[in-house]
Design a protein around this motif. Structure first.
Motif, PDB file in Angstrom:
ATOM      1  N   ILE A  62      67.308 -79.015  51.436  1.00  0.00           N
ATOM      2  CA  ILE A  62      67.021 -80.441  51.372  1.00  0.00           C
ATOM      3  C   ILE A  62      67.508 -81.093  52.656  1.00  0.00           C
ATOM      4  CG2 ILE A  62      69.181 -81.026  50.201  1.00  0.00           C
ATOM      5  CD1 ILE A  62      67.426 -82.990  48.509  1.00  0.00           C
ATOM      6  N   ALA A  63      66.741 -82.043  53.121  1.00  0.00           N
ATOM      7  CA  ALA A  63      67.139 -82.844  54.282  1.00  0.00           C
ATOM      8  C   ALA A  63      67.134 -84.306  53.866  1.00  0.00           C
ATOM      9  CB  ALA A  63      66.175 -82.625  55.447  1.00  0.00           C
ATOM     10  N   THR A  64      68.141 -85.060  54.305  1.00  0.00           N
ATOM     11  CA  THR A  64      68.157 -86.496  54.056  1.00  0.00           C
ATOM     12  C   THR A  64      68.436 -87.205  55.364  1.00  0.00           C
ATOM     13  OG1 THR A  64      70.493 -86.424  53.460  1.00  0.00           O
ATOM     14  CG2 THR A  64      68.910 -86.332  51.655  1.00  0.00           C
ATOM     15  N   ALA A  65      67.794 -88.342  55.550  1.00  0.00           N
ATOM     16  CA  ALA A  65      67.962 -89.094  56.788  1.00  0.00           C
ATOM     17  C   ALA A  65      67.981 -90.587  56.480  1.00  0.00           C
ATOM     18  CB  ALA A  65      66.827 -88.785  57.756  1.00  0.00           C
ATOM     19  N   VAL A  66      68.880 -91.284  57.125  1.00  0.00           N
ATOM     20  CA  VAL A  66      68.910 -92.742  57.050  1.00  0.00           C
ATOM     21  C   VAL A  66      68.433 -93.259  58.405  1.00  0.00           C
ATOM     22  CG1 VAL A  66      70.316 -94.800  56.709  1.00  0.00           C
ATOM     23  CG2 VAL A  66      70.820 -92.695  55.432  1.00  0.00           C
ATOM     24  N   VAL A  67      67.305 -93.958  58.382  1.00  0.00           N
ATOM     25  CA  VAL A  67      66.677 -94.407  59.619  1.00  0.00           C
ATOM     26  C   VAL A  67      66.596 -95.920  59.631  1.00  0.00           C
ATOM     27  CG1 VAL A  67      64.660 -94.239  61.121  1.00  0.00           C
ATOM     28  CG2 VAL A  67      65.300 -92.295  59.662  1.00  0.00           C
ATOM     29  N   ARG A  68      67.146 -96.507  60.681  1.00  0.00           N
ATOM     30  CA  ARG A  68      67.070 -97.961  60.847  1.00  0.00           C
ATOM     31  C   ARG A  68      66.401 -98.247  62.194  1.00  0.00           C
ATOM     32  NH1 ARG A  68      68.824-102.798  59.294  1.00  0.00           N
ATOM     33  NH2 ARG A  68      69.395-104.341  60.852  1.00  0.00           N
ATOM     34  N   ASN A  69      65.302 -98.955  62.138  1.00  0.00           N
ATOM     35  CA  ASN A  69      64.528 -99.229  63.353  1.00  0.00           C
ATOM     36  C   ASN A  69      64.286 -97.934  64.127  1.00  0.00           C
ATOM     37  OD1 ASN A  69      64.331-101.915  62.668  1.00  0.00           O
ATOM     38  ND2 ASN A  69      66.261-102.414  63.679  1.00  0.00           N
ATOM     39  N   GLN A  70      64.741 -97.845  65.376  1.00  0.00           N
ATOM     40  CA  GLN A  70      64.475 -96.640  66.166  1.00  0.00           C
ATOM     41  C   GLN A  70      65.657 -95.679  66.199  1.00  0.00           C
ATOM     42  OE1 GLN A  70      61.921 -99.263  66.343  1.00  0.00           O
ATOM     43  NE2 GLN A  70      62.881 -99.773  68.290  1.00  0.00           N
ATOM     44  N   GLU A  76      71.236 -85.153  57.477  1.00  0.00           N
ATOM     45  CA  GLU A  76      71.870 -83.890  57.118  1.00  0.00           C
ATOM     46  C   GLU A  76      70.854 -82.944  56.508  1.00  0.00           C
ATOM     47  OE1 GLU A  76      74.640 -84.308  53.444  1.00  0.00           O
ATOM     48  OE2 GLU A  76      74.917 -86.123  54.650  1.00  0.00           O
ATOM     49  N   ILE A  77      71.127 -81.671  56.713  1.00  0.00           N
ATOM     50  CA  ILE A  77      70.256 -80.615  56.198  1.00  0.00           C
ATOM     51  C   ILE A  77      71.141 -79.561  55.546  1.00  0.00           C
ATOM     52  CG2 ILE A  77      68.625 -78.769  56.819  1.00  0.00           C
ATOM     53  CD1 ILE A  77      67.734 -80.490  59.174  1.00  0.00           C
ATOM     54  N   ASP A 144      66.662 -74.943  72.859  1.00  0.00           N
ATOM     55  CA  ASP A 144      67.931 -74.568  73.486  1.00  0.00           C
ATOM     56  C   ASP A 144      68.835 -74.039  72.383  1.00  0.00           C
ATOM     57  OD1 ASP A 144      70.283 -74.257  74.766  1.00  0.00           O
ATOM     58  OD2 ASP A 144      70.291 -76.243  75.708  1.00  0.00           O
ATOM     59  N   VAL A 145      68.691 -72.759  72.103  1.00  0.00           N
ATOM     60  CA  VAL A 145      69.294 -72.195  70.889  1.00  0.00           C
ATOM     61  C   VAL A 145      70.821 -72.255  70.911  1.00  0.00           C
ATOM     62  CG1 VAL A 145      67.386 -70.684  70.302  1.00  0.00           C
ATOM     63  CG2 VAL A 145      69.155 -69.870  71.867  1.00  0.00           C
ATOM     64  N   THR A 146      71.398 -72.433  72.081  1.00  0.00           N
ATOM     65  CA  THR A 146      72.859 -72.515  72.132  1.00  0.00           C
ATOM     66  C   THR A 146      73.372 -73.769  71.447  1.00  0.00           C
ATOM     67  OG1 THR A 146      72.848 -73.688  74.240  1.00  0.00           O
ATOM     68  CG2 THR A 146      72.903 -71.279  74.324  1.00  0.00           C
ATOM     69  N   ARG A 147      72.507 -74.759  71.220  1.00  0.00           N
ATOM     70  CA  ARG A 147      72.943 -76.003  70.593  1.00  0.00           C
ATOM     71  C   ARG A 147      72.347 -76.216  69.197  1.00  0.00           C
ATOM     72  NH1 ARG A 147      71.383 -80.435  73.164  1.00  0.00           N
ATOM     73  NH2 ARG A 147      69.943 -79.443  74.618  1.00  0.00           N
ATOM     74  N   PHE A 148      71.745 -75.179  68.653  1.00  0.00           N
ATOM     75  CA  PHE A 148      71.263 -75.285  67.272  1.00  0.00           C
ATOM     76  C   PHE A 148      72.243 -74.591  66.329  1.00  0.00           C
ATOM     77  CE2 PHE A 148      67.116 -76.172  69.281  1.00  0.00           C
ATOM     78  CZ  PHE A 148      66.794 -77.314  68.566  1.00  0.00           C
ATOM     79  N   PRO A 149      72.239 -75.011  65.061  1.00  0.00           N
ATOM     80  CA  PRO A 149      73.198 -74.427  64.118  1.00  0.00           C
ATOM     81  C   PRO A 149      72.901 -72.956  63.829  1.00  0.00           C
ATOM     82  CG  PRO A 149      71.691 -75.917  62.991  1.00  0.00           C
ATOM     83  CD  PRO A 149      71.422 -76.077  64.454  1.00  0.00           C
ATOM     84  N   VAL A 150      73.969 -72.240  63.524  1.00  0.00           N
ATOM     85  CA  VAL A 150      73.882 -70.835  63.128  1.00  0.00           C
ATOM     86  C   VAL A 150      74.160 -70.770  61.631  1.00  0.00           C
ATOM     87  CG1 VAL A 150      74.934 -68.550  63.399  1.00  0.00           C
ATOM     88  CG2 VAL A 150      74.591 -70.021  65.406  1.00  0.00           C
ATOM     89  N   SER A 151      73.289 -70.099  60.906  1.00  0.00           N
ATOM     90  CA  SER A 151      73.507 -69.987  59.459  1.00  0.00           C
ATOM     91  C   SER A 151      74.697 -69.073  59.192  1.00  0.00           C
ATOM     92  CB  SER A 151      72.257 -69.418  58.787  1.00  0.00           C
ATOM     93  OG  SER A 151      72.045 -68.089  59.224  1.00  0.00           O
ATOM     94  N   GLN A 152      75.444 -69.437  58.164  1.00  0.00           N
ATOM     95  CA  GLN A 152      76.551 -68.578  57.713  1.00  0.00           C
ATOM     96  C   GLN A 152      76.087 -67.880  56.454  1.00  0.00           C
ATOM     97  OE1 GLN A 152      79.391 -68.539  59.657  1.00  0.00           O
ATOM     98  NE2 GLN A 152      78.286 -69.972  60.967  1.00  0.00           N
ATOM     99  N   ASP A 153      75.867 -66.579  56.543  1.00  0.00           N
ATOM    100  CA  ASP A 153      75.362 -65.840  55.381  1.00  0.00           C
ATOM    101  C   ASP A 153      74.056 -66.439  54.859  1.00  0.00           C
ATOM    102  OD1 ASP A 153      76.862 -63.639  54.987  1.00  0.00           O
ATOM    103  OD2 ASP A 153      78.240 -64.524  53.529  1.00  0.00           O
ATOM    104  N   GLY A 154      73.284 -66.997  55.741  1.00  0.00           N
ATOM    105  CA  GLY A 154      72.003 -67.569  55.332  1.00  0.00           C
ATOM    106  C   GLY A 154      72.071 -69.017  54.903  1.00  0.00           C
ATOM    107  N   GLN A 155      73.284 -69.573  54.873  1.00  0.00           N
ATOM    108  CA  GLN A 155      73.462 -70.984  54.495  1.00  0.00           C
ATOM    109  C   GLN A 155      73.607 -71.825  55.753  1.00  0.00           C
ATOM    110  OE1 GLN A 155      73.702 -72.408  51.326  1.00  0.00           O
ATOM    111  NE2 GLN A 155      74.033 -74.448  52.164  1.00  0.00           N
ATOM    112  N   LEU A 156      72.865 -72.901  55.799  1.00  0.00           N
ATOM    113  CA  LEU A 156      72.945 -73.803  56.947  1.00  0.00           C
ATOM    114  C   LEU A 156      73.324 -75.186  56.442  1.00  0.00           C
ATOM    115  CD1 LEU A 156      70.329 -74.033  59.804  1.00  0.00           C
ATOM    116  CD2 LEU A 156      71.151 -76.086  58.682  1.00  0.00           C
ATOM    117  N   ASP A 157      74.412 -75.715  56.975  1.00  0.00           N
ATOM    118  CA  ASP A 157      74.845 -77.071  56.628  1.00  0.00           C
ATOM    119  C   ASP A 157      75.002 -77.841  57.927  1.00  0.00           C
ATOM    120  OD1 ASP A 157      75.297 -76.983  53.655  1.00  0.00           O
ATOM    121  OD2 ASP A 157      76.549 -75.298  54.284  1.00  0.00           O
ATOM    122  N   TYR A 158      74.174 -78.847  58.058  1.00  0.00           N
ATOM    123  CA  TYR A 158      74.078 -79.574  59.322  1.00  0.00           C
ATOM    124  C   TYR A 158      74.167 -81.060  59.053  1.00  0.00           C
ATOM    125  CZ  TYR A 158      71.625 -81.767  63.280  1.00  0.00           C
ATOM    126  OH  TYR A 158      71.267 -82.566  64.337  1.00  0.00           O
TER     127      TYR A 158
END
Ligand SMILES: [Cu+2]
Length: 238
Positions: A62-70, A76-77, A144-158
């Motif tokens: 699940i992903a949730t986002a709070v967006v105000r104007n721009q 979070e994901i 730029d994969v150095t700045r993307f999250p790495v899953s822990q045991d297949g779980q990704l919390d971002y």
């Protein structure tokens, strides 16, 4: 992921922008002034995407986002079932000419049984935001994969706060380069047209993204394995 692959990432981003531009066409009547744009009119919205698997990855979340104007004030994901202990590029995709949906195997235009990133563009559009952990969040940081999250045991919390929308070329708007302004893109995302995509799928489960696996190199850049770029999970932010 090969250590020397980073040099190719800029070219990768340009490739996707150029490819997405090919899909640019006449404007459609779902801009910010459209009567259907109820969420856009509210200016601050909370959006949720139920992420479901692509390419038989078994991933969901699940992903949730709070967006105000721009501004994305917060996003979070939480996803599980991803290739374990591997980096996962993730983005908000959007195109003015896209279906603003997740793709299906019906979009496997080369018939190889996999849905690669480019084949999904007619459904979800090009990258408009890179959901990475630090630094630049524009499409320039697409892989730029150095700045993307790495899953822990297949779980990704971002989670990340304060991501500003930017003008993005190749988003299918009329005019030079198909550039959408930050406002146009943010209005569309608030209106429920953004798609969250998590990439990276170790098809054969051998523990890493490899060129030697049957999928070979990415369709977007021969310096990257297809396993690193193929979409693994997808959901529309509504
Ligand atoms: Cu993506």
């Amino acid at each position: 992921m090969k250590p020397n692959s980073r040099a190719a990432l800029g070219a990768f981003a340009l490739t996707i922008i150029a490819a997405a531009t090919l899909g640019a066409g006449p404007a459609l009547a779902h801009g910010p002034d459209s009567p259907s744009n109820n969420k856009g009119a509210a200016k601050t919205v909370t959006l949720t995407a139920n992420l479901t698997e692509l390419n038989g990855s078994g991933a969901s979340g699940i992903a949730t986002a709070v967006v105000r104007n721009q501004l994305i004030r917060h996003i979070e994901i939480h996803a599980s079932g991803l290739t374990p202990d591997a980096p996962h590029a993730q983005h908000i995709h959007y195109g003015d000419q896209a279906l603003n949906e997740c793709p299906t195997l019906a979009q496997d235009t080369n018939g190889d049984g996999r849905l690669n990133t480019l084949e999904g563009v007619p459904a979800y559009g090009p990258v408009v935001v890179s959901l990475n952990t630090t630094g630049d969040t524009t499409p320039a940081s697409f892989l730029d994969v150095t700045r993307f999250p790495v899953s822990q045991d297949g779980q990704l919390d971002y989670s990340r706060d304060h991501i500003e929308f930017t003008d993005v070329a190749g988003t299918g708007y009329p005019g030079a380069g198909g550039t959408g302004t930050a406002k146009q893109i943010a209005d569309a995302i608030r209106d429920g047209e953004g798609v969250v995509v998590i990439h990276g799928i170790d098809y054969d489960g051998n523990g890493s993204y490899n060129f030697s696996d049957p999928e070979g190199a990415s369709e977007l850049n021969p310096a990257l394995p297809a396993e690193a770029t193929d979409p693994a999970a997808c959901g529309v932010l509504r």
